[in-house]
Design an enzyme around this catalytic site. Structure first.
Site, PDB file in Angstrom:
ATOM      1  N   GLN A 120       0.859  -1.181   0.000  1.00  0.00           N
ATOM      2  CA  GLN A 120       0.000   0.000   0.000  1.00  0.00           C
ATOM      3  C   GLN A 120       0.892   1.226   0.000  1.00  0.00           C
ATOM      4  OE1 GLN A 120      -3.612   0.097   0.384  1.00  0.00           O
ATOM      5  NE2 GLN A 120      -3.376   2.304   0.058  1.00  0.00           N
ATOM      6  N   ASP A 236      11.690  11.794  -5.216  1.00  0.00           N
ATOM      7  CA  ASP A 236      11.414  11.029  -3.994  1.00  0.00           C
ATOM      8  C   ASP A 236      12.294   9.786  -3.912  1.00  0.00           C
ATOM      9  OD1 ASP A 236      10.218  10.675  -1.544  1.00  0.00           O
ATOM     10  OD2 ASP A 236       8.449   9.686  -2.333  1.00  0.00           O
TER      11      ASP A 236
END
Ligand SMILES: Nc1ncnc2c1ncn2[C@@H]1O[C@H](COP(=O)(O)OP(=O)(O)OP(=O)(O)O)[C@@H](O)[C@H]1O
Length: 428
Positions: A120, A236
């Protein structure tokens, strides 16, 4: 006399003017032709870059070393057509952006009605999908409350789909149906780098593998910065965004935050705490060098087996006090390595990482420089191994000559093979 000399002057002047005009004309012709050929190149480049599905190895720029390689998970079939997703029926075949579109119901079937959850992320759940051909892919279902509209999603898909490199988790398809936005990626069977560094259930990564992983990541980033047209900044880079395949080769994943180089001083700060370039935080300008900073943090993470949330950078600063920036980084090393690392390599990699996190972006190396340094480390390791092997082979031969009768089969031949196997655990 006067009439003659003024005629001469006029003649010379006309000659000079004509000469200059001819030179300007020639210059303009050359420029015009150059421009035409550049336009030709770039448009042919674009046709190769956007549709990523033909032979799985497109690129625009020659990168520092063998960055675009044959290791694509996509296999080229007859006529160069892709067949690894063949069994997975496409909606309308290929979208406007050149990326395969897949029907929702096929994805539903391949994920056993979205029950095969593997993770997730901030953008939504990720499922493992088994295709009818047996191929496995990762299916990322973007959160339904996402504000992203259809057009933005198509843009995102186009951005992702034109990027293709063996050290990136490549997008292989998407689905935009029933209000859902779904991205389909190459499946990375060994999970994230973070899970290998921090899950006790995983074997600790040995030093050689860590350096190879660093080089893989650097190559992926070098492609984004210098190979992609226009360049892409990841924004990121962190250990949970690095995924590993079956042979522990690393790929950079999660381009959810990737954007083409841009400056937006009003946008909220994006990225992950601990990996963020301090210069970006103060100026709100994200550049390639901000990725280099995050990569430097990641390099230290590989060395220390500790992440920024576990005080990594404080340890780095302490260790840096006992070094001249170049040697003396040993105290930082991950205890799980149990002392099994090459001190010289460690110091070279740590010194490189320290350059990457320099406060001043200008003083940080480019990803191309980083690839070159890490390739050199891997290559010299390889050369040393080969040198040792040939030395031991020579020693063995001498001992065969000295000790063994001519008709005896040399037992040492077998031993030598064994030693080759055990030292070459990770081939470049
Ligand atoms: N292509 C893939 N192959 C195998 N596993 C994957 C793949 N993509 C994602 N995963 C797994 O799914 C999980 C969620 O990934 P995702 O990229 O959505 O978020 P994340 O990187 O963990 O977090 P964030 O979204 O905050 O960056 C991760 O644990 C990752 O290991």
């Amino acid at each position: 006399m006067r009439g003659e000399s003024s005629g001469l002057i006029i003649g010379i002047s006309i000659g000079v003017v004509i000469g200059v005009l001819l030179a300007i004309l020639a210059f303009l012709c050359v420029r015009y032709h150059r421009k035409r050929s550049q336009i030709g190149n770039s448009s042919s480049r674009r046709t190769v870059t956007i549709p990523i599905r033909e032979n799985g190895a497109n690129s625009c720029t020659i990168l520092s070393d063998s960055t675009i390689g044959p290791e694509s998970p996509m296999k080229s079939g007859r006529n160069g057509k892709l067949f690894w997703l063949e069994g997975f029926k496409k909606n309308n075949g290929v979208s406007m952006s050149g990326i395969p579109v897949y029907p929702y119901k096929d994805l539903q079937k391949a994920t056993y009605n979205f029950t095969t959850l593997i993770g997730q992320g901030a953008f939504g759940p990720v499922y493992k999908a088994q295709m009818s051909t047996g191929e496995i892919v990762a299916v990322k279902v973007l959160a339904t409350d996402s504000k992203q509209g259809e057009r933005e999603f198509q843009t995102e898909v186009m951005l992702l789909g034109r990027l293709h490199h063996r050290n990136l988790v490549n997008l292989v398809g998407y689905c935009a149906e029933k209000g859902q936005h779904i991205l389909i990626y190459v499946y990375m069977s060994k999970g994230s780098l973070a899970s290998h560094l921090y899950n006790e259930s995983n074997e600790p990564l040995n030093w050689d593998v860590r350096v190879h992983i660093a080089l893989d990541i650097a190559r992926g980033l070098e492609y984004l910065h210098d190979g992609a047209v226009p360049p892409v900044i990841h924004r990121d880079i962190k250990s949970s965004n690095i995924l590993l395949d079956n042979s522990m080769r690393a790929r950079v994943s999660d381009f959810g935050l990737s954007r083409e180089e841009m400056v937006d001083k009003h946008a909220a700060i994006r990225g992950t705490f601990g990996y963020l370039d301090p210069e970006y935080v103060s100026t709100r300008t994200f550049t390639k060098k901000s990725d280099v900073y995050s990569f430097g943090v990641l390099l230290f993470e590989l060395i220390a087996g500790r992440n920024p949330q576990q005080g990594l950078m404080e340890y780095v600063e302490l260790a840096a006090m006992n070094t001249d920036g170049k040697v003396g980084w040993e105290e930082l090393v991950d205890a799980r390595l149990d002392g099994n690392f090459d001190v010289q390599e460690l110091n070279e990699v740590a010194a490189l990482a320290y350059k990457c996190i320099n406060r001043s972006p200008r003083k940080r190396p480019s990803m191309r420089d980083v690839v070159q340094v890490l390739s050199r480390v891997v290559k010299s390791r390889h050369d040393i191994k080969h040198h040792k092997k040939s030395l031991s082979a020579a020693t063995d031969e001498v001992s065969i000559d000295m000790d063994q009768p001519e008709n005896m089969t040399p037992v040492s031949g077998h031993r030598r093979e064994e030693s080759i196997d055990s030292t070459d655990t990770y081939e470049v």
